[in-house]
Every structure is written in C-alpha cells, then in structure tokens.
Design a protein around this motif. Structure first.
Motif, PDB file in Angstrom:
ATOM      1  N   GLY A 175       0.784  -1.230   0.000  1.00  0.00           N
ATOM      2  CA  GLY A 175       0.000   0.000   0.000  1.00  0.00           C
ATOM      3  C   GLY A 175       0.808   1.268   0.000  1.00  0.00           C
ATOM      4  O   GLY A 175       0.268   2.353   0.245  1.00  0.00           O
ATOM      5  N   ALA A 176       2.121   1.169  -0.266  1.00  0.00           N
ATOM      6  CA  ALA A 176       2.956   2.370  -0.291  1.00  0.00           C
ATOM      7  C   ALA A 176       2.627   3.247  -1.482  1.00  0.00           C
ATOM      8  O   ALA A 176       2.807   4.464  -1.427  1.00  0.00           O
ATOM      9  CB  ALA A 176       4.438   1.990  -0.321  1.00  0.00           C
ATOM     10  N   LEU A 177       2.187   2.635  -2.564  1.00  0.00           N
ATOM     11  CA  LEU A 177       1.807   3.422  -3.740  1.00  0.00           C
ATOM     12  C   LEU A 177       0.735   2.699  -4.526  1.00  0.00           C
ATOM     13  O   LEU A 177       0.506   1.503  -4.350  1.00  0.00           O
ATOM     14  CB  LEU A 177       3.026   3.721  -4.621  1.00  0.00           C
ATOM     15  N   ARG A 178       0.072   3.452  -5.366  1.00  0.00           N
ATOM     16  CA  ARG A 178      -0.870   2.917  -6.343  1.00  0.00           C
ATOM     17  C   ARG A 178      -0.482   3.474  -7.697  1.00  0.00           C
ATOM     18  O   ARG A 178       0.038   4.589  -7.792  1.00  0.00           O
ATOM     19  CB  ARG A 178      -2.306   3.340  -6.010  1.00  0.00           C
ATOM     20  N   LEU A 179      -0.696   2.685  -8.731  1.00  0.00           N
ATOM     21  CA  LEU A 179      -0.420   3.137 -10.091  1.00  0.00           C
ATOM     22  C   LEU A 179      -1.761   3.400 -10.760  1.00  0.00           C
ATOM     23  O   LEU A 179      -2.508   2.477 -11.068  1.00  0.00           O
ATOM     24  CB  LEU A 179       0.398   2.089 -10.848  1.00  0.00           C
ATOM     25  N   VAL A 180      -2.062   4.686 -10.948  1.00  0.00           N
ATOM     26  CA  VAL A 180      -3.410   5.085 -11.341  1.00  0.00           C
ATOM     27  C   VAL A 180      -3.365   6.030 -12.539  1.00  0.00           C
ATOM     28  O   VAL A 180      -2.353   6.674 -12.817  1.00  0.00           O
ATOM     29  CB  VAL A 180      -4.133   5.795 -10.180  1.00  0.00           C
ATOM     30  N   GLY A 181      -4.479   6.096 -13.216  1.00  0.00           N
ATOM     31  CA  GLY A 181      -4.637   7.050 -14.301  1.00  0.00           C
ATOM     32  C   GLY A 181      -5.290   8.312 -13.781  1.00  0.00           C
ATOM     33  O   GLY A 181      -6.429   8.290 -13.309  1.00  0.00           O
ATOM     34  N   ALA A 182      -4.555   9.422 -13.808  1.00  0.00           N
ATOM     35  CA  ALA A 182      -5.115  10.716 -13.408  1.00  0.00           C
ATOM     36  C   ALA A 182      -5.806  11.328 -14.616  1.00  0.00           C
ATOM     37  O   ALA A 182      -5.160  11.684 -15.600  1.00  0.00           O
ATOM     38  CB  ALA A 182      -4.007  11.637 -12.906  1.00  0.00           C
TER      39      ALA A 182
ATOM     40  N   TYR B 199       0.332  13.451 -10.693  1.00  0.00           N
ATOM     41  CA  TYR B 199      -1.020  12.904 -10.743  1.00  0.00           C
ATOM     42  C   TYR B 199      -1.937  13.680 -11.670  1.00  0.00           C
ATOM     43  O   TYR B 199      -3.152  13.532 -11.615  1.00  0.00           O
ATOM     44  CB  TYR B 199      -1.627  12.890  -9.333  1.00  0.00           C
ATOM     45  N   PHE B 200      -1.360  14.512 -12.522  1.00  0.00           N
ATOM     46  CA  PHE B 200      -2.211  15.381 -13.323  1.00  0.00           C
ATOM     47  C   PHE B 200      -1.535  15.692 -14.645  1.00  0.00           C
ATOM     48  O   PHE B 200      -0.350  16.036 -14.665  1.00  0.00           O
ATOM     49  CB  PHE B 200      -2.468  16.689 -12.562  1.00  0.00           C
ATOM     50  N   PRO B 201      -2.247  15.577 -15.767  1.00  0.00           N
ATOM     51  CA  PRO B 201      -1.651  15.958 -17.050  1.00  0.00           C
ATOM     52  C   PRO B 201      -1.314  17.444 -17.053  1.00  0.00           C
ATOM     53  O   PRO B 201      -2.172  18.281 -16.778  1.00  0.00           O
ATOM     54  CB  PRO B 201      -2.765  15.647 -18.057  1.00  0.00           C
ATOM     55  N   PRO B 202      -0.065  17.830 -17.313  1.00  0.00           N
ATOM     56  CA  PRO B 202       0.320  19.240 -17.258  1.00  0.00           C
ATOM     57  C   PRO B 202      -0.288  20.064 -18.383  1.00  0.00           C
ATOM     58  O   PRO B 202      -0.673  19.535 -19.425  1.00  0.00           O
ATOM     59  CB  PRO B 202       1.848  19.199 -17.382  1.00  0.00           C
ATOM     60  N   GLY B 203      -0.350  21.394 -18.175  1.00  0.00           N
ATOM     61  CA  GLY B 203      -0.807  22.292 -19.222  1.00  0.00           C
ATOM     62  C   GLY B 203      -1.807  23.299 -18.717  1.00  0.00           C
ATOM     63  O   GLY B 203      -2.204  23.291 -17.551  1.00  0.00           O
ATOM     64  N   PRO B 204      -2.248  24.209 -19.588  1.00  0.00           N
ATOM     65  CA  PRO B 204      -3.251  25.219 -19.212  1.00  0.00           C
ATOM     66  C   PRO B 204      -4.597  24.566 -18.951  1.00  0.00           C
ATOM     67  O   PRO B 204      -4.880  23.467 -19.440  1.00  0.00           O
ATOM     68  CB  PRO B 204      -3.283  26.141 -20.433  1.00  0.00           C
ATOM     69  N   LEU B 205      -5.444  25.244 -18.185  1.00  0.00           N
ATOM     70  CA  LEU B 205      -6.707  24.653 -17.747  1.00  0.00           C
ATOM     71  C   LEU B 205      -7.924  25.198 -18.466  1.00  0.00           C
ATOM     72  O   LEU B 205      -9.046  24.826 -18.146  1.00  0.00           O
ATOM     73  CB  LEU B 205      -6.867  24.867 -16.236  1.00  0.00           C
TER      74      LEU B 205
ATOM     75  N   HIS C 246      -3.011  10.744 -17.433  1.00  0.00           N
ATOM     76  CA  HIS C 246      -1.595  10.511 -17.151  1.00  0.00           C
ATOM     77  C   HIS C 246      -1.504   9.395 -16.126  1.00  0.00           C
ATOM     78  O   HIS C 246      -2.107   9.483 -15.052  1.00  0.00           O
ATOM     79  CB  HIS C 246      -0.920  11.766 -16.596  1.00  0.00           C
ATOM     80  N   VAL C 247      -0.774   8.331 -16.450  1.00  0.00           N
ATOM     81  CA  VAL C 247      -0.612   7.217 -15.515  1.00  0.00           C
ATOM     82  C   VAL C 247       0.645   7.455 -14.694  1.00  0.00           C
ATOM     83  O   VAL C 247       1.740   7.615 -15.245  1.00  0.00           O
ATOM     84  CB  VAL C 247      -0.522   5.869 -16.253  1.00  0.00           C
ATOM     85  N   GLY C 248       0.467   7.499 -13.385  1.00  0.00           N
ATOM     86  CA  GLY C 248       1.604   7.750 -12.509  1.00  0.00           C
ATOM     87  C   GLY C 248       1.443   7.061 -11.179  1.00  0.00           C
ATOM     88  O   GLY C 248       0.450   6.382 -10.908  1.00  0.00           O
ATOM     89  N   ALA C 249       2.459   7.228 -10.313  1.00  0.00           N
ATOM     90  CA  ALA C 249       2.474   6.599  -8.996  1.00  0.00           C
ATOM     91  C   ALA C 249       1.854   7.540  -7.974  1.00  0.00           C
ATOM     92  O   ALA C 249       2.333   8.653  -7.779  1.00  0.00           O
ATOM     93  CB  ALA C 249       3.910   6.251  -8.603  1.00  0.00           C
ATOM     94  N   LEU C 250       0.798   7.097  -7.330  1.00  0.00           N
ATOM     95  CA  LEU C 250       0.171   7.849  -6.250  1.00  0.00           C
ATOM     96  C   LEU C 250       0.747   7.337  -4.943  1.00  0.00           C
ATOM     97  O   LEU C 250       0.565   6.177  -4.578  1.00  0.00           O
ATOM     98  CB  LEU C 250      -1.347   7.660  -6.271  1.00  0.00           C
ATOM     99  N   VAL C 251       1.489   8.188  -4.226  1.00  0.00           N
ATOM    100  CA  VAL C 251       2.202   7.787  -3.013  1.00  0.00           C
ATOM    101  C   VAL C 251       1.430   8.242  -1.794  1.00  0.00           C
ATOM    102  O   VAL C 251       0.997   9.397  -1.708  1.00  0.00           O
ATOM    103  CB  VAL C 251       3.627   8.397  -2.980  1.00  0.00           C
ATOM    104  N   ARG C 252       1.246   7.333  -0.848  1.00  0.00           N
ATOM    105  CA  ARG C 252       0.579   7.698   0.392  1.00  0.00           C
ATOM    106  C   ARG C 252       1.437   8.672   1.178  1.00  0.00           C
ATOM    107  O   ARG C 252       2.641   8.483   1.336  1.00  0.00           O
ATOM    108  CB  ARG C 252       0.350   6.458   1.258  1.00  0.00           C
TER     109      ARG C 252
ATOM    110  N   GLU D  70      -7.387  12.403  -3.568  1.00  0.00           N
ATOM    111  CA  GLU D  70      -8.100  12.082  -4.793  1.00  0.00           C
ATOM    112  C   GLU D  70      -7.437  12.746  -5.988  1.00  0.00           C
ATOM    113  O   GLU D  70      -8.093  13.072  -6.967  1.00  0.00           O
ATOM    114  CB  GLU D  70      -9.576  12.483  -4.683  1.00  0.00           C
ATOM    115  N   ASN D  71      -6.115  12.957  -5.904  1.00  0.00           N
ATOM    116  CA  ASN D  71      -5.412  13.516  -7.053  1.00  0.00           C
ATOM    117  C   ASN D  71      -5.326  12.513  -8.196  1.00  0.00           C
ATOM    118  O   ASN D  71      -4.929  12.856  -9.301  1.00  0.00           O
ATOM    119  CB  ASN D  71      -3.988  13.938  -6.652  1.00  0.00           C
ATOM    120  N   ASP D  72      -5.701  11.263  -7.928  1.00  0.00           N
ATOM    121  CA  ASP D  72      -5.706  10.276  -9.003  1.00  0.00           C
ATOM    122  C   ASP D  72      -7.011  10.296  -9.786  1.00  0.00           C
ATOM    123  O   ASP D  72      -7.165   9.553 -10.746  1.00  0.00           O
ATOM    124  CB  ASP D  72      -5.485   8.875  -8.437  1.00  0.00           C
TER     125      ASP D  72
END
Length: 307
Positions: A49-56, A144-150, A208-214, A299-301
């Motif tokens: 449970g140290a990390l999850r690999l999620v799609g943000a 946990y977030f695709p970069p760029g303007p919003l 963006h698929v990345g590591a979500l760290v507790r 919930e950044n994922d």
C-alpha cells in the motif's frame, strides 16, 4: 499502512510518477537492478500500500474547469477541521500541516461560481478562522495530473471521447498498469486497437498514468508545500522552478500567491537547499513553506464528477 521507502524505492517511485506504464526493463535500467528484482520491488510497494499506479484523468473530462488551492488557519485542533473539509464534494485533496496553515486543500469545480460555492462551504466549517485561495491557471508539474493550461476545452479539443474511450479511462483510473489485453476486453476492440487508443489518450493529456504515493508522518521522505510570489511574469520563473528535480508539483494562478508547489526530498538538508534555490531565483519575491504531515483525503488520481 505506513511503509518506509528506501533510496531505491524513491527512485522507482519517481520513475513511475513520470510514466506509470514504464516496462520493468526500463525501470531496472533507472535503478541499476535486475528486471526480476525491480519487478519484485514494485509489486511489494503495491502490495504493502505504499503506492498505487493510477490514471489521473484531466478534470475537463468531467466538465471541471476551475481548480484551486486553499490554505486554512484554524481556531483549535486541525484534525476535526480537516475531516469536515474532506467531506465537501468540491474538495479533492486535504492535508494537515506544520506551519502557519493548519490545513491545505484543493478544490475542483465546473466554473468560478461553483468554485466560490465550494469555497464558501469550506469557510463555513466550524473551526476555520480564515481560508485563502489561489485559483489555478496552469499546471506545470504534477505526477497525478496531465500538465498544461486549464482553459476549456483543454485536451478534449482534438479528441472524441466515445464509449470505448470512457471505458478505458474508467479502468485506468484504478489500474494504470492494466494490460492492453485486459483493457481490450472492456471495449470489444482488439489489443492492437486498444493500444492505439490508450496511447492517444496519454499523448493528448486526457490521462496521465503515474504513482500515487501515500503521505504519512512515518515516511522517510519530506513533503514540503511552498507558495511563491513573483516580481513580474510568472512563466519564465515557473519554468525554472518546475525544472528542479526536487519539485514534485507546481501550479501558477491568481490569488493570495502566484504559485503553489511541493518539494519531495529525502532529508532536511535537501529541503533547505531547495528552498534556498527557490529564494535565489531571479523573479522570485517571496517564499513561504510548510510541512505536509498527513493526507486526510487523496483524490489527485481522479476528478470527482459534479453531484
């Protein structure tokens, strides 16, 4: 579960934050271990449970175009305030901190009016003395977030999200390393066609698929929040800040400060050195920092659809 990460684990986490679907061969080359050892390390971190690999998923997919950061001062203990703030629908992330701000939060809403309603709910929580916000204009760096303007429509301008794409996104948000064969079974497409779809969604910044760290107080890693004000144009300074390896997240916007970010390093000496680099950058007027202690809501994922 509180899990300590050693130096190799941290290097794996950073590599997975950049690309959560990176092959074990690629990850092994980053940390200098055998493929089998690297795979075992990643699977241990996932199992413990140290990390999850999620799609943000980009919030624009859910019609959420107004994002911002809120810093909260409290009357009395921070924990009960943080718990109540975390219950608010518009709030996607909450931490308790050491510093002038007892609680920090992130809000996501459809537009400024909805954002203001969410902020009003935060301000109405018993124990909140003051709440100041910085609304995001651009995400420069965030694992946990695709970069760029919003601005709307964001990454959806050049891509059509049909039922198959939505099915892929829904699965990737909980299992970012799902195989193309497993993903294909959800869409009825071939693994090859599914691969093309997934790569297109990734390249367009829809996900963006990345590591979500507790974030826990027992971690060997120091997670520091910081706020910057600038003397002029934000863009050239933000590019330099985002380019620092120690910077985990950075967003610029409008409000009580010009930029909000996070430092993630392994020692207090590195914290100090990074803060000093920020203070020395041309264009940086002020730097304020605080320590993140515990995540109350993470919930950044994912982006929460409007109720």
């Amino acid at each position: 579960m509180d899990v300590n990460l050693d130096e190799i684990d941290e290097r794996l986490v950073r590599a997975l934050q950049d690309d959560g679907r990176a092959s074990y061969e690629t990850l092994a080359s980053v940390v200098g271990l055998a493929r089998s050892t690297t795979k075992a390390r990643v699977q241990r971190l996932l199992r413990e449970g140290a990390l999850r690999l999620v799609g943000a998923i980009h919030p624009a997919v859910f019609g959420l175009h107004q994002l911002g950061h809120v810093i909260i001062e409290t009357d009395g203990p921070a924990g009960p305030v943080a718990d109540e703030v975390a219950k608010i629908d518009e709030v996607s992330f909450v931490t308790t901190t050491a510093g002038r701000f007892a609680v920090t939060a992130e809000l996501r809403a459809a537009d400024m009016a909805a954002f203001a309603r969410g902020l009003a709910r935060v301000q109405a929580v018993p124990g909140v003395r003051s709440a100041q916000t910085m609304t995001y204009l651009r995400i420069w760096k965030d694992p946990y977030f695709p970069p760029g303007p919003l601005e709307s429509p964001g990454p959806l301008a050049d891509i059509d999200l049909d039922a198959a794409n939505h099915a892929l996104l829904e699965h990737l948000r909980t299992d970012g390393r799902a195989s193309f064969a497993d993903l294909a079974s959800l869409t009825g497409l071939s693994p090859g066609a599914t691969r093309v779809r997934v790569l297109r969604l990734l390249e367009a910044g829809v996900v963006h698929v990345g590591a979500l760290v507790r974030l826990t107080p027992l971690s060997r890693t120091y997670t520091m929040g910081f706020a910057l004000t600038f003397t002029g144009d934000a863009e050239p300074v933000a590019r330099k800040v985002a380019g620092l390896a120690e910077i985990d997240c950075l967003a610029t916007g409008a409000g009580w400060c010009d930029a909000i970010g996070t430092i993630r390093v392994g020692s207090l000496d590195e914290v100090l050195a990074t803060l000093e680099r920020l203070r020395a950058l041309p264009g940086v007027r002020t730097v304020e920092a605080w320590t993140h202690l515990r995540a109350i809501k993470e919930e950044n994922d994912r982006a929460v659809p409007p109720a």
